[in-house]
Design a protein around this motif. Structure first.
Motif, PDB file in Angstrom:
ATOM      1  N   ARG A  25       0.708  -1.273   0.195  1.00 49.92           N
ATOM      2  CA  ARG A  25       0.050   0.363  -0.181  1.00 49.92           C
ATOM      3  C   ARG A  25       1.260   1.670   0.256  1.00 49.92           C
ATOM      4  O   ARG A  25       0.129   2.196  -0.656  1.00 49.92           O
ATOM      5  CB  ARG A  25      -0.755  -0.154   1.019  1.00 49.92           C
ATOM      6  N   ALA A  26       1.792   1.156   0.735  1.00 49.32           N
ATOM      7  CA  ALA A  26       2.418   2.607   0.777  1.00 49.32           C
ATOM      8  C   ALA A  26       3.841   3.072  -0.404  1.00 49.32           C
ATOM      9  O   ALA A  26       3.705   4.401  -0.298  1.00 49.32           O
ATOM     10  CB  ALA A  26       3.623   2.454   2.482  1.00 49.32           C
ATOM     11  N   THR A  54      14.573  12.300  -5.199  1.00 48.62           N
ATOM     12  CA  THR A  54      15.256  13.228  -4.735  1.00 48.62           C
ATOM     13  C   THR A  54      14.810  12.719  -3.199  1.00 48.62           C
ATOM     14  O   THR A  54      14.493  11.909  -3.086  1.00 48.62           O
ATOM     15  CB  THR A  54      14.438  14.207  -4.394  1.00 48.62           C
ATOM     16  N   ARG A  55      15.722  13.675  -1.652  1.00 51.10           N
ATOM     17  CA  ARG A  55      15.615  12.663  -0.519  1.00 51.10           C
ATOM     18  C   ARG A  55      14.323  13.314  -0.009  1.00 51.10           C
ATOM     19  O   ARG A  55      13.552  11.985   0.201  1.00 51.10           O
ATOM     20  CB  ARG A  55      16.381  14.105   0.140  1.00 51.10           C
ATOM     21  N   GLN A  56      13.747  13.867  -0.749  1.00 57.43           N
ATOM     22  CA  GLN A  56      12.176  14.333   0.047  1.00 57.43           C
ATOM     23  C   GLN A  56      11.229  13.738  -0.348  1.00 57.43           C
ATOM     24  O   GLN A  56      10.505  12.667   0.276  1.00 57.43           O
ATOM     25  CB  GLN A  56      11.648  15.999  -0.925  1.00 57.43           C
ATOM     26  N   ASP A  57      11.344  12.669  -1.791  1.00 51.15           N
ATOM     27  CA  ASP A  57      10.189  11.931  -2.479  1.00 51.15           C
ATOM     28  C   ASP A  57      10.961  10.554  -1.262  1.00 51.15           C
ATOM     29  O   ASP A  57       9.840  10.203  -1.104  1.00 51.15           O
ATOM     30  CB  ASP A  57      10.891  11.602  -3.839  1.00 51.15           C
ATOM     31  N   ALA A  58      11.855  10.497  -0.908  1.00 48.05           N
ATOM     32  CA  ALA A  58      12.432   9.817  -0.666  1.00 48.05           C
ATOM     33  C   ALA A  58      11.687   9.618   0.864  1.00 48.05           C
ATOM     34  O   ALA A  58      11.643   8.555   1.694  1.00 48.05           O
ATOM     35  CB  ALA A  58      13.963   9.272  -0.384  1.00 48.05           C
ATOM     36  N   GLU A  59      12.144  10.876   1.600  1.00 49.27           N
ATOM     37  CA  GLU A  59      11.718  11.109   3.092  1.00 49.27           C
ATOM     38  C   GLU A  59       9.680  10.698   3.389  1.00 49.27           C
ATOM     39  O   GLU A  59       9.301  10.314   3.963  1.00 49.27           O
ATOM     40  CB  GLU A  59      11.713  12.268   3.216  1.00 49.27           C
ATOM     41  N   THR A  60       9.285  11.468   1.837  1.00 47.95           N
ATOM     42  CA  THR A  60       7.659  10.809   1.746  1.00 47.95           C
ATOM     43  C   THR A  60       7.244   9.230   2.382  1.00 47.95           C
ATOM     44  O   THR A  60       6.303   8.778   2.845  1.00 47.95           O
ATOM     45  CB  THR A  60       6.717  11.858   0.751  1.00 47.95           C
ATOM     46  N   VAL A  61       8.033   8.242   1.068  1.00 49.23           N
ATOM     47  CA  VAL A  61       7.368   6.915   1.601  1.00 49.23           C
ATOM     48  C   VAL A  61       8.037   6.693   2.520  1.00 49.23           C
ATOM     49  O   VAL A  61       6.905   5.538   3.015  1.00 49.23           O
ATOM     50  CB  VAL A  61       8.264   6.280  -0.315  1.00 49.23           C
ATOM     51  N   ALA A  62       9.371   7.210   3.215  1.00 49.81           N
ATOM     52  CA  ALA A  62       9.740   6.059   4.258  1.00 49.81           C
ATOM     53  C   ALA A  62       8.679   6.907   5.600  1.00 49.81           C
ATOM     54  O   ALA A  62       8.080   6.372   6.316  1.00 49.81           O
ATOM     55  CB  ALA A  62      11.243   7.281   5.097  1.00 49.81           C
ATOM     56  N   GLY A  67       4.488   5.596   9.381  1.00 53.39           N
ATOM     57  CA  GLY A  67       2.586   5.968   9.650  1.00 53.39           C
ATOM     58  C   GLY A  67       1.913   4.470   9.364  1.00 53.39           C
ATOM     59  O   GLY A  67       1.082   4.478  10.848  1.00 53.39           O
ATOM     60  N   PHE A  68       2.712   3.784   9.230  1.00 57.03           N
ATOM     61  CA  PHE A  68       2.018   2.342   9.633  1.00 57.03           C
ATOM     62  C   PHE A  68       3.090   1.747  10.554  1.00 57.03           C
ATOM     63  O   PHE A  68       2.207   0.298  11.189  1.00 57.03           O
ATOM     64  CB  PHE A  68       1.913   1.680   8.186  1.00 57.03           C
TER      65      PHE A  68
END
Length: 79
Positions: A25-26, A54-62, A67-68
């Motif tokens: 899902r994530a 980008t680091r920002q994209d990686a941080e979003t996924v992480a 969150g789960f």
């Protein structure tokens, strides 16, 4: 070029089915691949579940993974 990897770490809290579901899902990984990655997390202690430019994209996924309730980190991709 992908420069960041999102890595899920093994823990003693989350079940294998839950981890596979969260990766699916994530990260948008197909369920069969998410199950394979979960087995890797269980046997090797970690698995790369996402790549980002980008680091920002990686941080979003992480952040989604955290969150789960999973443990995740971001690493520079050395490949």
């Amino acid at each position: 070029m992908t420069v960041y990897r999102v890595v899920v770490l093994n823990d003693c809290l989350n079940s294998v089915p839950l981890v596979a579901d969260v990766i699916n899902r994530a990260c948008g990984v197909p369920l069969a691949e998410a199950v394979t990655l979960t087995r890797q997390v269980d046997s090797e202690g970690q698995a790369t579940v996402g790549l980002a430019e980008t680091r920002q994209d990686a941080e979003t996924v992480a952040a989604r993974l955290v969150g789960f309730g999973l443990h995740a980190r971001i690493e520079a991709n050395r490949e």
